[in-house]
Design a protein around this motif. Structure first.
Motif: not given
Lengths: 293, 289
Positions: B167-189
């Motif tokens: 869990t720690l390892l995945f959390r650490q890795f997920f936190m390195t995913i840039p915010d912009e990536l998630l924003e862009a995905a959400r904009v695209d619905g």
């Protein structure tokens, strides 16, 4: 801090549910039970119990068998950590002297990581068992009365050898990584200053490896305390006498074979305190490592 | 350009030869116990019981291995070698895949959502690092009995799939995913599932492989837990079965078959390490951070 998140309120709980359920049922509930039992006295059939305060702990610490197990654990852990770290560091330094064959040597060194500790113990027992062990045979010829099934010191030597053998690969991998992380400029400066290699190793390389060494020391201690249960159970069953009975083996034996619940629970709580101390130590230390690394 | 594989630690001449010799000696010490058992697995019982054992393979290899698979192990432990290998594979795979699934899910919840007690949940998972099964043997056994999980695959797998490290390892890795990536995905619905499937999972694959290797080995080499929660020989892992074979040792123990079983208990996880070495090293280094 992440700014964008999903708005769902229920979904995260659904995603967390499996892990939380397993954690609560198999970790927290039993750990709480261990605490509860450690202050109760229960008859072996679990029919009645009464509150006895710290009586179980007092008994455990007054029990010569427990003090013996503690001593055995300290001796065993120190020997395993010392040999596993020493041999691995020596080999890591040797492999870093080379240009060719590094990849081959690394592959050949790391695979024992995949051998179960219990099987590592059995392998050493096969080689050194007094009746048909091929390596017991030359010991006999040299006039040594070799019988680890009867002689406590020899039994200890056997389980230490098996536990060390299994752990060398892990330490080797981390020492190689540690050596490769040492800045070239420092080593080159030492070479220009004409420091001889042995001197350069102890004054430059070894101190710079200190974070790796400390980290491995904690990991090896945890390994020797807990993961070696299989080796001891498979090879000596804590014997002969109680000469290889470690703390974990004793918790198992008292709680599971001898059914002394209160004492076993008190021992579990003591072990928990040891693990918490070691983990806290490791995390404090890792923060430092990240800072300097 | 200097040879990049040279470092200031590199030596030349006789010193290099000596370093090679030390490494060869190291490899011999590391490999010898397994080599010894392999040699023993190719000899007859009579040869094994008359030390010293020859240092080269004998002529009984085919006979021993086919006997072990064809019923020889059933005679010692009452369970076939196939069954033991099948049990162990199932448990190792169950633990590795189960851990990956539930720890990815919980890390995803903790990193990509906001909800009350989010950090409390994180700490609840984190603290399990300090509660290895060895410190709660007896009460955990009682829980298993109460839930009727003794001698079941669920009982062998479930309690071991909750893992703070994954869990720690995945959390650490997920936190390195840039915010912009998630924003862009959400904009695209894209909703949580789309984002996970199309963006996060493809990025996570090397981490998953690394954790898989480490956890497969962890599952294969389990000892104390299977010892506690299995009574029936049918449910034995190969490691436990081996221990039972040698503890009832008497003059008639077919040691050649015991040696064959040892080799088969060692081989699968070693192959995983050697063939997936890159992910193994990554997993080992990262899970210990």
């Amino acid at each position: 801090m992440r700014r964008t998140v999903f708005p769902n309120k229920v979904l995260p709980w659904v995603l967390l549910a499996p892990q939380l359920a397993i954690t609560l049922i198999f970790f927290y509930w039993p750990a709480a039970q261990a605490f509860r039992q450690s202050v109760l006295r229960e008859d072996p059939f679990g029919l009645s119990s009464k509150y006895v305060g710290l009586e179980n702990f007092r008994k455990v610490f007054a029990d010569p068998a427990y003090l013996n197990a503690m001593q055995v654990t300290v001796v065993f852990s120190l020997l395993v950590a010392f040999f596993a770290l020493g041999i691995a560091l020596f080999l890591a330094v040797q492999v870093e002297k080379l240009v060719r064959g590094k990849g081959f040597y690394r592959t050949m060194m790391i695979w024992p990581y995949a051998v179960a500790p219990a099987i590592a113990g059995m392998l050493w027992l096969f080689m050194f068992n007094p009746s048909f062990g091929t390596l017991a045979y030359p010991l006999r010829l040299m006039g040594i009365d070799w019988n680890p099934l009867l002689n406590g010191d020899q039994a200890m030597a056997l389980v230490v050898a098996a536990a060390t053998w299994k752990q060398i690969s892990y330490n080797f991998l981390f020492f190689v990584a540690g050596l490769q992380a040492i800045p070239r400029s420092l080593l080159e400066a030492a070479a220009i200053d004409g420091a001889n290699r042995r001197h350069a190793f102890w004054t430059i390389v070894f101190p710079l490896l200190a974070p790796t060494t400390f980290f491995l020391l904690v990991v090896n201690t945890v390994y020797a305390l807990f993961d070696t249960f299989g080796i001891i159970h498979a090879v000596t069953s804590g014997g002969p006498g109680k000469s290889t009975e470690t703390l974990v083996y004793k918790v198992y034996n008292d709680g599971f074979v001898n059914l002394i619940m209160g004492s076993s629970a008190a021992q579990s709580v003591i072990l928990m305190v040891i693990v918490i101390a070691l983990t806290a130590f490791q995390f404090r230390f890792i923060e430092k490592r990240v800072h300097y690394g | 350009m200097a040879d990049t594989s040279q470092t200031p630690l590199t030596v030349r001449g006789p010193a290099r030869t000596i370093a090679h010799l030390w490494m060869i000696l190291g490899i011999i010490i590391v490999a010898f116990p397994v080599y010894y058992v392999f040699i023993a697995s190719t000899h007859s019982v009579q040869t094994i019981l008359r030390p010293p054992l020859p240092l080269l393979p004998g002529s009984e290899a085919i006979a021993n291995y086919s006997d072990a698979f064809g019923g020889g192990i059933d005679r010692i432990g009452g369970v076939s070698l196939w069954r033991l290998l099948g049990n162990t594979t199932l448990i190792a795979l169950g633990i590795a895949l189960g851990k990956i699934a539930i720890s990815m899910a919980s890390a995803y919840a903790i990193v990509f959502f906001r909800f009350p007690f989010r950090m409390a949940c994180f700490w609840l998972i984190f603290i399990t690092l300090m509660l290895p099964v060895e410190v709660r043997i007896q009460p955990t056994y009682k829980v298993m009995v109460d839930l009727g999980l003794i001698d079941t695959y669920a009982g062998l797998i479930l309690p071991l799939i909750a893992s703070a490290t994954a869990t720690l390892l995945f959390r650490q890795f997920f936190m390195t995913i840039p915010d912009e990536l998630l924003e862009a995905a959400r904009v695209d619905g894209a909703g949580p599932w789309r984002f996970f499937k199309d963006i996060l999972w493809p990025l996570s694959r090397t981490n998953v492989a690394a954790i898989f290797v480490i956890q497969f080995i962890y599952g294969w080499t389990q000892y104390l837990w299977p010892l506690l929660v299995t009574n029936s020989n049918e449910m034995n892992t190969i490691v436990i079965a081996l221990k039972k074979m040698i503890s009832f040792a008497d003059a008639d123990t077919p040691w050649n078959l015991v040696m064959v079983t040892s080799i088969l208990a060692i081989l699968p996880p070693v192959l995983v390490v050697v063939l997936m070495q890159r992910w193994f090293v990554k997993g080992l280094v990262e899970t210990e951070k």
